[in-house]
Scaffold this motif. Structure first.
Motif, PDB file in Angstrom:
ATOM      1  N   UNK A 175       0.828  -1.218   0.000  1.00 28.93           N
ATOM      2  CA  UNK A 175       0.000   0.000   0.000  1.00 28.93           C
ATOM      3  C   UNK A 175       0.858   1.262   0.000  1.00 28.93           C
ATOM      4  N   UNK A 176       1.962   1.220   0.761  1.00 30.07           N
ATOM      5  CA  UNK A 176       2.875   2.367   0.741  1.00 30.07           C
ATOM      6  C   UNK A 176       3.421   2.549  -0.686  1.00 30.07           C
ATOM      7  N   UNK A 177       3.792   1.425  -1.311  1.00 30.40           N
ATOM      8  CA  UNK A 177       4.320   1.504  -2.683  1.00 30.40           C
ATOM      9  C   UNK A 177       3.253   2.063  -3.634  1.00 30.40           C
ATOM     10  N   UNK A 178       1.998   1.694  -3.406  1.00 30.03           N
ATOM     11  CA  UNK A 178       0.921   2.219  -4.257  1.00 30.03           C
ATOM     12  C   UNK A 178       0.733   3.717  -3.983  1.00 30.03           C
ATOM     13  N   UNK A 179       0.799   4.113  -2.723  1.00 25.28           N
ATOM     14  CA  UNK A 179       0.693   5.541  -2.400  1.00 25.28           C
ATOM     15  C   UNK A 179       1.822   6.329  -3.073  1.00 25.28           C
ATOM     16  N   UNK A 180       3.019   5.753  -3.062  1.00 20.80           N
ATOM     17  CA  UNK A 180       4.161   6.408  -3.716  1.00 20.80           C
ATOM     18  C   UNK A 180       3.912   6.542  -5.228  1.00 20.80           C
ATOM     19  N   UNK A 181       3.299   5.486  -5.811  1.00 20.43           N
ATOM     20  CA  UNK A 181       3.004   5.546  -7.249  1.00 20.43           C
ATOM     21  C   UNK A 181       1.909   6.567  -7.556  1.00 20.43           C
ATOM     22  N   UNK A 182       1.013   6.801  -6.585  1.00 17.16           N
ATOM     23  CA  UNK A 182      -0.142   7.684  -6.800  1.00 17.16           C
ATOM     24  C   UNK A 182       0.143   9.151  -6.574  1.00 17.16           C
ATOM     25  N   UNK A 183       1.210   9.442  -5.832  1.00 16.45           N
ATOM     26  CA  UNK A 183       1.328  10.763  -5.218  1.00 16.45           C
ATOM     27  C   UNK A 183       1.455  11.879  -6.254  1.00 16.45           C
ATOM     28  N   UNK A 184       2.001  11.553  -7.428  1.00 13.84           N
ATOM     29  CA  UNK A 184       2.067  12.550  -8.506  1.00 13.84           C
ATOM     30  C   UNK A 184       0.818  12.561  -9.373  1.00 13.84           C
ATOM     31  N   UNK A 185      -0.189  11.815  -8.952  1.00 16.78           N
ATOM     32  CA  UNK A 185      -1.443  11.681  -9.699  1.00 16.78           C
ATOM     33  C   UNK A 185      -1.220  11.319 -11.160  1.00 16.78           C
TER      34      UNK A 185
ATOM     35  N   UNK B 169     -12.013   2.992 -10.438  1.00 17.71           N
ATOM     36  CA  UNK B 169     -13.417   3.423 -10.466  1.00 17.71           C
ATOM     37  C   UNK B 169     -13.550   4.894 -10.066  1.00 17.71           C
ATOM     38  N   UNK B 170     -12.836   5.285  -9.010  1.00 12.74           N
ATOM     39  CA  UNK B 170     -13.053   6.622  -8.443  1.00 12.74           C
ATOM     40  C   UNK B 170     -12.177   7.690  -9.083  1.00 12.74           C
ATOM     41  N   UNK B 171     -10.975   7.319  -9.527  1.00 20.36           N
ATOM     42  CA  UNK B 171     -10.095   8.345 -10.105  1.00 20.36           C
ATOM     43  C   UNK B 171      -9.932   8.170 -11.605  1.00 20.36           C
ATOM     44  N   UNK B 172     -10.541   7.113 -12.176  1.00 20.89           N
ATOM     45  CA  UNK B 172     -10.452   6.905 -13.622  1.00 20.89           C
ATOM     46  C   UNK B 172      -9.046   6.607 -14.108  1.00 20.89           C
ATOM     47  N   UNK B 173      -8.203   6.081 -13.196  1.00 21.84           N
ATOM     48  CA  UNK B 173      -6.845   5.778 -13.619  1.00 21.84           C
ATOM     49  C   UNK B 173      -6.814   4.544 -14.526  1.00 21.84           C
ATOM     50  N   UNK B 174      -5.916   4.571 -15.487  1.00 25.94           N
ATOM     51  CA  UNK B 174      -5.644   3.384 -16.286  1.00 25.94           C
ATOM     52  C   UNK B 174      -4.780   2.474 -15.420  1.00 25.94           C
ATOM     53  N   UNK B 175      -5.196   1.217 -15.264  1.00 27.86           N
ATOM     54  CA  UNK B 175      -4.423   0.282 -14.445  1.00 27.86           C
ATOM     55  C   UNK B 175      -4.032  -0.899 -15.322  1.00 27.86           C
ATOM     56  N   UNK B 176      -2.737  -1.167 -15.411  1.00 33.85           N
ATOM     57  CA  UNK B 176      -2.253  -2.319 -16.169  1.00 33.85           C
ATOM     58  C   UNK B 176      -1.423  -3.161 -15.214  1.00 33.85           C
ATOM     59  N   UNK B 177      -1.832  -4.414 -15.035  1.00 34.24           N
ATOM     60  CA  UNK B 177      -1.076  -5.234 -14.105  1.00 34.24           C
ATOM     61  C   UNK B 177      -0.712  -6.571 -14.713  1.00 34.24           C
TER      62      UNK B 177
END
Ligand SMILES: Nc1ncnc2c1ncn2[C@@H]1O[C@H](COP(=O)(O)OP(=O)(O)OP(=O)(O)O)[C@@H](O)[C@H]1O
Ligand SMILES: [Mg+2]
Length: 238
Positions: free
Chosen positions: A149-159, A189-197
């Motif tokens: 989750x911390x790693x995801x927050x780090x990935x998100x922080x620049x939006x 769903x909430x931020x409309x981000x493209x997610x590729x995993x």
């Protein structure tokens, strides 16, 4: 939008050629949630590096939001990465002995954000992933799921508009993995981000709306998943 045409990545290893990517073509629209599957060595991580502008193809065409990435120099590539892309890895890749908050602030530091704004944005990202109460914990003081989750927050922080995750649940037990999928689904769903995993786990892949399969560097199937599993549904009930 991500648009790839006949992508090639050929490594010359002495007399041998390794075709890590061998003519992959696809388009991923803004806001899609997609998984990439395929056996070990099929080119998944290579493809993620190219999508994320960490690496360039040796042939074919890659357009990111209409811009031909092969025409960008190193500085421009770094700029695109910092602004548009957030990366998440299987092993979290957090700095040890560094608090969750400081780990999440790091991309902002690189982007030149300082002081109160930097801290406030990092706090907001940690709250977004449900870790508002763990900001001063170091990675070794967090569970695997919390570290991810911390790693995801780090990935998100620049939006960034695009989140790229290479085996994000690979180091987690299945229950924690599902919690991480729940988080990706709500970001999508909430931020409309493209997610590729990338995932080896068909159950994880079925949480996404589209599944692309690679084999020997080529796409062998690309299918819509009309009924993605909603995270939290127990595996036994599938
Ligand atoms: N830097 C490199 N030099 C030479 N060959 C490479 C390099 N990076 C990857 N390869 C080769 O390219 C192929 C694809 O590798 P890649 O890491 O993309 O596979 P993958 O699908 O991510 O596998 P895994 O599921 O094991 O992570 C492999 O055969 C690999 O050995
Ligand atoms: Mg890989």
């Amino acid at each position: 939008m991500i648009h790839a045409e006949e992508l090639m990545k050929v490594y010359q290893m002495g007399d041998n050629e390794v075709r890590a990517l061998d003519g992959a073509s696809f388009t991923i629209e803004k806001g899609e949630m997609v998984s990439i599957m395929g056996p070990s060595g099929s080119g998944k991580s290579t493809l993620m590096s190219i999508i994320g502008c960490l690496d360039a193809p040796t042939g074919g065409k890659y357009l990111l939001d209409g811009v031909a990435v092969e025409n960008l120099d190193e500085t421009q590539l770094a700029e695109v990465r910092g602004r548009k892309i957030g990366f998440i890895f299987q092993q979290f890749n957090l700095l040890a002995r560094t608090s969750a908050l400081e780990n999440v602030m790091l991309p902002l530091t690189y982007a030149g954000v300082t002081g109160k704004e930097r801290e406030a944005r990092a706090m907001k990202a940690l709250e977004r992933v449900g870790l508002g109460d763990r900001t001063h914990h170091a990675p070794s003081e967090l569970s695997g799921g919390q570290q991810q989750r911390v790693a995801i927050a780090r990935a998100l922080v620049n939006e960034p508009a695009i989140l790229l995750a290479d085996e994000p649940t690979g180091a987690l037990d299945s229950k924690t993995g599902v919690e991480i999928m729940d988080l990706f689904q709500s970001l999508h769903r909430e931020s409309g981000q493209t997610v590729i995993l990338v995932t080896h786990d068909a159950y994880v892949a079925r949480h996404t709306e589209r599944i692309i399969r690679l084999s020997d560097g080529a796409i062998v199937s690309d299918e819509a998943n009309l009924n993605p599993i909603k995270a939290g549904t127990p595996r036994a009930e599938e």
